[in-house]
Write an enzyme that holds these catalytic residues in place. Structure first.
Site, PDB file in Angstrom:
ATOM      1  N   ALA A  71      36.118  48.496  37.255  1.00 33.30           N
ATOM      2  CA  ALA A  71      34.691  48.769  37.017  1.00 33.30           C
ATOM      3  C   ALA A  71      34.431  49.734  35.870  1.00 33.30           C
ATOM      4  O   ALA A  71      33.320  50.244  35.731  1.00 33.30           O
ATOM      5  CB  ALA A  71      34.038  49.279  38.296  1.00 33.30           C
ATOM      6  N   TYR A  98      46.483  32.045  34.691  1.00 32.41           N
ATOM      7  CA  TYR A  98      45.141  32.527  35.068  1.00 32.41           C
ATOM      8  C   TYR A  98      44.445  31.560  36.030  1.00 32.41           C
ATOM      9  O   TYR A  98      43.922  31.967  37.072  1.00 32.41           O
ATOM     10  CB  TYR A  98      44.321  32.708  33.790  1.00 32.41           C
ATOM     11  CG  TYR A  98      42.951  33.323  33.993  1.00 32.41           C
ATOM     12  CD1 TYR A  98      42.805  34.696  34.201  1.00 32.41           C
ATOM     13  CD2 TYR A  98      41.810  32.535  33.961  1.00 32.41           C
ATOM     14  CE1 TYR A  98      41.551  35.249  34.375  1.00 32.41           C
ATOM     15  CE2 TYR A  98      40.550  33.084  34.122  1.00 32.41           C
ATOM     16  CZ  TYR A  98      40.425  34.449  34.326  1.00 32.41           C
ATOM     17  OH  TYR A  98      39.171  35.004  34.498  1.00 32.41           O
TER      18      TYR A  98
HETATM   19  P1  NAP Z   1      37.411  43.113  31.181  1.00 30.82           P
HETATM   20  O1  NAP Z   1      36.250  43.497  30.353  1.00 30.82           O
HETATM   21  O2  NAP Z   1      38.718  42.878  30.536  1.00 30.82           O
HETATM   22  O3  NAP Z   1      37.578  44.209  32.338  1.00 30.82           O
HETATM   23  C1  NAP Z   1      38.615  44.123  33.265  1.00 30.82           C
HETATM   24  C2  NAP Z   1      38.800  45.469  33.912  1.00 30.82           C
HETATM   25  O4  NAP Z   1      39.879  45.345  34.852  1.00 30.82           O
HETATM   26  C3  NAP Z   1      39.190  46.558  32.921  1.00 30.82           C
HETATM   27  O5  NAP Z   1      38.470  47.726  33.231  1.00 30.82           O
HETATM   28  C4  NAP Z   1      40.678  46.739  33.190  1.00 30.82           C
HETATM   29  O6  NAP Z   1      41.181  48.048  32.965  1.00 30.82           O
HETATM   30  C5  NAP Z   1      40.745  46.467  34.667  1.00 30.82           C
HETATM   31  N1  NAP Z   1      42.109  46.144  35.068  1.00 30.82           N
HETATM   32  C6  NAP Z   1      42.969  45.273  34.472  1.00 30.82           C
HETATM   33  N2  NAP Z   1      44.134  45.271  35.116  1.00 30.82           N
HETATM   34  C7  NAP Z   1      44.020  46.159  36.145  1.00 30.82           C
HETATM   35  C8  NAP Z   1      44.902  46.598  37.160  1.00 30.82           C
HETATM   36  N3  NAP Z   1      46.145  46.118  37.263  1.00 30.82           N
HETATM   37  N4  NAP Z   1      44.464  47.529  38.037  1.00 30.82           N
HETATM   38  C9  NAP Z   1      43.215  48.028  37.940  1.00 30.82           C
HETATM   39  N5  NAP Z   1      42.335  47.651  37.000  1.00 30.82           N
HETATM   40  C10 NAP Z   1      42.733  46.721  36.116  1.00 30.82           C
HETATM   41  O7  NAP Z   1      37.125  41.806  32.027  1.00 30.82           O
HETATM   42  P2  NAP Z   1      35.763  41.103  32.502  1.00 30.82           P
HETATM   43  O8  NAP Z   1      35.457  40.021  31.552  1.00 30.82           O
HETATM   44  O9  NAP Z   1      34.741  42.118  32.858  1.00 30.82           O
HETATM   45  O10 NAP Z   1      36.324  40.389  33.815  1.00 30.82           O
HETATM   46  C11 NAP Z   1      36.166  40.923  35.114  1.00 30.82           C
HETATM   47  C12 NAP Z   1      36.636  39.868  36.117  1.00 30.82           C
HETATM   48  O11 NAP Z   1      35.879  38.676  35.926  1.00 30.82           O
HETATM   49  C13 NAP Z   1      38.096  39.466  35.950  1.00 30.82           C
HETATM   50  O12 NAP Z   1      38.668  39.224  37.214  1.00 30.82           O
HETATM   51  C14 NAP Z   1      38.019  38.171  35.171  1.00 30.82           C
HETATM   52  O13 NAP Z   1      39.133  37.339  35.389  1.00 30.82           O
HETATM   53  C15 NAP Z   1      36.753  37.584  35.753  1.00 30.82           C
HETATM   54  N6  NAP Z   1      36.123  36.572  34.902  1.00 30.82           N
HETATM   55  C16 NAP Z   1      35.657  36.915  33.679  1.00 30.82           C
HETATM   56  C17 NAP Z   1      35.057  35.935  32.877  1.00 30.82           C
HETATM   57  C18 NAP Z   1      34.499  36.229  31.515  1.00 30.82           C
HETATM   58  O14 NAP Z   1      34.070  35.272  30.845  1.00 30.82           O
HETATM   59  N7  NAP Z   1      34.462  37.474  31.065  1.00 30.82           N
HETATM   60  C19 NAP Z   1      34.971  34.631  33.362  1.00 30.82           C
HETATM   61  C20 NAP Z   1      35.457  34.322  34.617  1.00 30.82           C
HETATM   62  C21 NAP Z   1      36.035  35.327  35.392  1.00 30.82           C
HETATM   63  P3  NAP Z   1      41.643  48.539  31.498  1.00 30.82           P
HETATM   64  O15 NAP Z   1      40.405  49.000  30.866  1.00 30.82           O
HETATM   65  O16 NAP Z   1      42.593  49.635  31.747  1.00 30.82           O
HETATM   66  O17 NAP Z   1      42.274  47.352  30.839  1.00 30.82           O
END
Ligand code: NAP
Length: 242
Positions: free
Chosen positions: A12, A152
Site C-alpha cells: 500500500a 504472473y
Molecule cells: P505497484 O505500483 O508495482 O505496487 C505494488 C506494491 O507491492 C509496491 O508497493 C511494492 O513494494 C509492493 N510489494 C511488492 N512485492 C512485495 C512483497 N514481497 N512484500 C510486500 N510488498 C511488496 O503495483 P500495482 O499496479 O499497484 O498493483 C497492485 C496489485 O494489483 C498487484 O497485485 C498487481 O498484480 C495487481 N494488478 C495490477 C494491475 C495494473 O494494471 N496495475 C492489473 C491487474 C492486477 P515496493 O515499492 O517495495 O516495490
C-alpha cells in the site's frame, strides 16, 4: 461506513494499494500499511488528510515468518484486524522458453504464496472475532492467459482458487473472501505501456483504468453492503475480459 474497523493492506505504499488505503481511510477505517519498501510518505498523507490511525510496517509477504510477525505487531498496535487486502504483487514477464526459474519462483512467491501467508497469519484473528473481510487482488491475466506472463497469470489464477477455498473454509465464521480482477490500471506496473498499444484497442471503454476504479470496488467488498457476497471474482477492466 468503516469507522471502528482496522484494515491491513499489503503493497500500500503506492499504486492500487495506496488508493485502497486512502479510500478506506476516507470511510473512517484505521489503516495498517504493509509493504516491502518505505511507506512513510503514504502514511503521512493518510494521517494528515483523513485523521485516522495509520501505521506502516516493512514486511516481505513471501516470507511466512515475516507475515506472522507483522500480523502480531498490528494486532498489538490496533487491537485486531477486520479487513485484509492482499494487494502486494510483482511481474517478471518472459516467454516460457526463456523464463528463468528465479523469475517464476519470485512471482509465485510474492503473489500467490504471499496471499496465502497473510490469510494464514490473520486466520485465527478472524475466527476468534467471528468477523472478517478478505479481498485478494487477482488480475484478468488469470482469466485470459497473457503471453509472456506464465508466472504472473498462474499466480493470479492460484489466487482465484485460493479465494474460493478461503470463502468455504471461513464462511461459517462470518468471514467473506472475494477477489478483484483488474484489467490494465495506470500504475508503476503498467507505465511502460504506450497509449497506442494494441491491447488498448481491445478495451471496450477505450482507456486504462484509474487506481480509484479498483478502490471503489474494494470499498464495497470491505463494507456491510457486501455481507452476503463471498467466493466471487469481480473484474474491473473496462470490459476487456468479458
Ligand atoms: P505497484 O505500483 O508495482 O505496487 C505494488 C506494491 O507491492 C509496491 O508497493 C511494492 O513494494 C509492493 N510489494 C511488492 N512485492 C512485495 C512483497 N514481497 N512484500 C510486500 N510488498 C511488496 O503495483 P500495482 O499496479 O499497484 O498493483 C497492485 C496489485 O494489483 C498487484 O497485485 C498487481 O498484480 C495487481 N494488478 C495490477 C494491475 C495494473 O494494471 N496495475 C492489473 C491487474 C492486477 P515496493 O515499492 O517495495 O516495490
Amino acid at each position: 461506513m468503516l469507522k471502528g474497523k482496522t484494515a491491513l493492506i499489503t503493497g500500500a505504499s503506492r499504486g492500487i494499494g495506496a488508493a485502497i488505503a486512502e479510500k478506506y481511510a476516507s470511510m473512517g477505517a484505521d489503516i495498517a500499511i504493509v509493504d516491502y519498501g518505505d511507506a512513510e510518505d503514504e502514511k503521512a498523507k493518510i494521517a494528515s488528510e483523513y485523521g485516522v490511525k495509520v501505521e506502516s510496517y516493512k514486511c516481505d509477504v513471501s516470507s511466512p515468518d515475516a507475515c506472522k510477525e507483522v500480523v502480531k505487531a498490528i494486532t498489538d498496535d490496533f487491537g485486531g484486524i477486520d479487513i485484509l487486502v492482499n494487494n502486494a504483487g510483482i511481474t517478471r514477464d518472459n516467454l516460457i522458453v526463456t523464463m528463468e526459474e528465479a523469475e517464476f519462483d519470485a512471482v509465485i512467491g510474492t503473489n500467490l504464496k504471499g496471499t496465502f501467508n497473510m490469510i494464514k497469519a490473520c486466520g485465527r484473528n478472524f475466527i476468534r472475532r467471528k468477523y472478517g473481510k478478505i479481498i485478494n487482488i487477482a488480475s484478468v491475466s488469470a482469466l485470459l492467459g497473457i503471453a509472456g506472463q506464465a508466472n504472473y497469470s498462474s499466480s493470479k489464477a492460484g489466487i482465484i482458487a485460493l479465494t474460493k477455498v478461503t470463502a468455504r473454509e471461513f464462511g461459517g465464521k462470518n468471514v467473506c473472501c472475494n477477489a478483484i480482477a483488474p484489467g490494465f490500471i495506470k500504475t508503476k506496473m503498467t507505465e511502460e505501456l504506450g497509449s497506442d498499444d494494441e491491447f488498448l484497442k481491445q478495451i471496450p471503454l477505450k482507456r486504462l483504468g484509474e487506481v480509484e476504479d479498483v478502490a471503489k470496488l474494494a470499498a464495497f467488498l470491505a463494507s456491510p453492503e457486501s455481507d452476503y457476497i463471498t467466493g466471487e471474482v469481480i473484474k474491473v477492466d473496462g470490459g476487456l475480459a468479458m
